[in-house]
Design a protein around this motif. Structure first.
Motif, mmCIF file in Angstrom:
data_model
loop_
_atom_site.group_PDB
_atom_site.id
_atom_site.type_symbol
_atom_site.label_atom_id
_atom_site.label_comp_id
_atom_site.label_asym_id
_atom_site.label_seq_id
_atom_site.Cartn_x
_atom_site.Cartn_y
_atom_site.Cartn_z
ATOM 1 N N LYS A 281 -105.245 -26.129 -64.063
ATOM 2 C CA LYS A 281 -104.428 -26.419 -65.234
ATOM 3 C C LYS A 281 -103.155 -27.128 -64.800
ATOM 4 C CE LYS A 281 -102.792 -26.002 -69.463
ATOM 5 N NZ LYS A 281 -101.738 -27.003 -69.249
ATOM 6 N N ASP A 282 -102.903 -28.287 -65.389
ATOM 7 C CA ASP A 282 -101.681 -29.031 -65.068
ATOM 8 C C ASP A 282 -100.449 -28.277 -65.551
ATOM 9 O OD1 ASP A 282 -102.855 -31.123 -63.771
ATOM 10 O OD2 ASP A 282 -102.929 -32.443 -65.512
ATOM 11 N N PRO A 283 -99.309 -28.448 -64.855
ATOM 12 C CA PRO A 283 -98.045 -27.921 -65.376
ATOM 13 C C PRO A 283 -97.761 -28.550 -66.741
ATOM 14 C CG PRO A 283 -97.843 -28.629 -63.093
ATOM 15 C CD PRO A 283 -99.165 -29.138 -63.586
ATOM 16 N N PRO A 284 -96.791 -28.087 -67.534
ATOM 17 C CA PRO A 284 -95.689 -27.227 -67.089
ATOM 18 C C PRO A 284 -96.095 -25.772 -66.920
ATOM 19 C CG PRO A 284 -95.480 -27.651 -69.435
ATOM 20 C CD PRO A 284 -96.622 -28.505 -68.948
ATOM 21 N N PHE A 285 -95.338 -25.096 -66.072
ATOM 22 C CA PHE A 285 -95.571 -23.689 -65.797
ATOM 23 C C PHE A 285 -94.859 -22.877 -66.877
ATOM 24 C CE2 PHE A 285 -95.394 -19.653 -63.635
ATOM 25 C CZ PHE A 285 -96.549 -19.631 -62.886
ATOM 26 N N ASN A 286 -95.488 -22.815 -68.049
ATOM 27 C CA ASN A 286 -94.863 -22.164 -69.205
ATOM 28 C C ASN A 286 -95.439 -20.766 -69.410
ATOM 29 O OD1 ASN A 286 -97.416 -22.722 -70.199
ATOM 30 N ND2 ASN A 286 -96.733 -24.465 -71.411
#
Length: 322
Positions: A89-94
């Motif tokens: 899963k691509d960022p953003p790290f939310n």
């Protein structure tokens, strides 16, 4: 019985066939006789005491030109049916990303690459600081950085490091990715003026770093690492008028041999990542300084294949699942 690989990533119909590393890994797995299934992060659930996945797409064939997949009509499948799970899963790290990692970290049935615990513990823009703290890297091998949401702290950093700022200053969001929102300031004064007028400064942290002239003279090197082994590298050159060298920002990729010192740094980091159970990473190197260590969704497999004709996705896959 056919082994199963689960890939948790962004929507499968949104990925770019010619450049996506997740699909390159999927292709390598299929060619190695694995069954490959793909889902999104919101399709990972806890049901009772176990982890299940839903809305799975099975990939039958994939190349840089086409992909053949279909939706599996099952409400939920236990994650323990899979031998390996790639978190791509691509960022953003939310918050959604953290929820995914917490769920995956709650189970021990399936090998997760990279481990959810590592994804939670190591921010890709901060992992080099951990390597420095552990004595793996020296001060000269990382980029001096200020991470803060305080104007006063950023001002102090700039004033105390004036000699480093002679070529300008880079300002970028802590939770950004892919070279988005990277800004260049020629002087400390222009940066501080911009930040002083930024009403959102105290709401989120930003990174301040000196602009390294090597980014234009040597480029930004992407080094791909799998299970402690450096498997390939290439150099990204910023597009004209751009600061970020990321390919997503218009940068171009070329081959250029690493220096002896660069090889030593990369091999040292490769061994360190393996000791941390991080099996796949994309290391960004500017000169002999590490900018960041991407462990969330490292890219570059297809680019390296395009530049060299060598399919290192197969090498990466075999190293990670052995």
């Amino acid at each position: 019985m056919q082994k199963k690989l689960l890939i948790i990533a962004d929507p499968i119909d949104k990925v770019r066939l010619k450049s996506d590393s997740s699909l390159a890994l999927a292709q390598a797995a299929i060619e190695d006789s694995w069954q490959v299934l793909w889902c999104e992060s919101n399709n990972v659930h806890v049901f009772g005491e176990n982890v299940f996945v839903s809305n799975l797409n099975q990939i039958h064939t994939v190349s840089t030109d086409e992909i053949n997949f279909n939706l599996i009509n099952k409400k939920k499948i236990p994650i323990k049916e899979f031998e390996i799970c790639f978190v791509r899963k691509d960022p953003p790290f939310n918050e959604n990303y953290k929820d995914l990692c917490w769920i995956l970290a709650s189970q021990s049935d399936v090998k997760i690459i990279n481990p959810a615990e590592a994804l939670l513990s190591f921010h890709e823009k901060a992992l080099q600081w951990k390597a420095f703290s552990d004595g793996v890297l020296t001060h000269e091998q990382i980029i001096p950085t200020c991470l803060s949401s305080s104007f006063e702290i950023i001002e102090d950093f700039c004033n105390e490091n004036k000699s480093l700022m002679k070529n300008g200053i880079i300002c970028k969001p802590w939770l950004g990715h892919g070279g988005e929102s990277v800004e260049y300031f020629k002087t400390t004064e222009s940066l501080l003026l911009n930040l002083k007028n930024n009403e959102n400064l105290n709401m989120s942290k930003i990174m301040i770093q000196p602009f390294l002239e090597e980014i234009h003279t040597q480029g930004d090197r992407r080094v791909l690492i799998a299970n402690g082994v450096v498997i390939g590298d290439f150099v990204r050159i910023p597009a004209e008028g751009k600061i970020a060298s990321n390919l997503a920002q218009g940068g171009s990729a070329i081959l250029r041999e690493m220096t002896k010192e660069q090889k030593l740094i990369c091999n040292k980091i490769a061994e360190y990542l393996k000791s941390q159970n991080i099996l796949f990473a994309g290391l960004d190197l500017i000169g002999c300084r590490i900018g960041e260590i991407n462990i969330t969704s490292p890219t570059g497999l297809r680019i390296y294949e395009f530049l060299t004709g060598k399919n290192i996705a197969k090498t990466a896959f075999q190293l990670m699942v052995k």
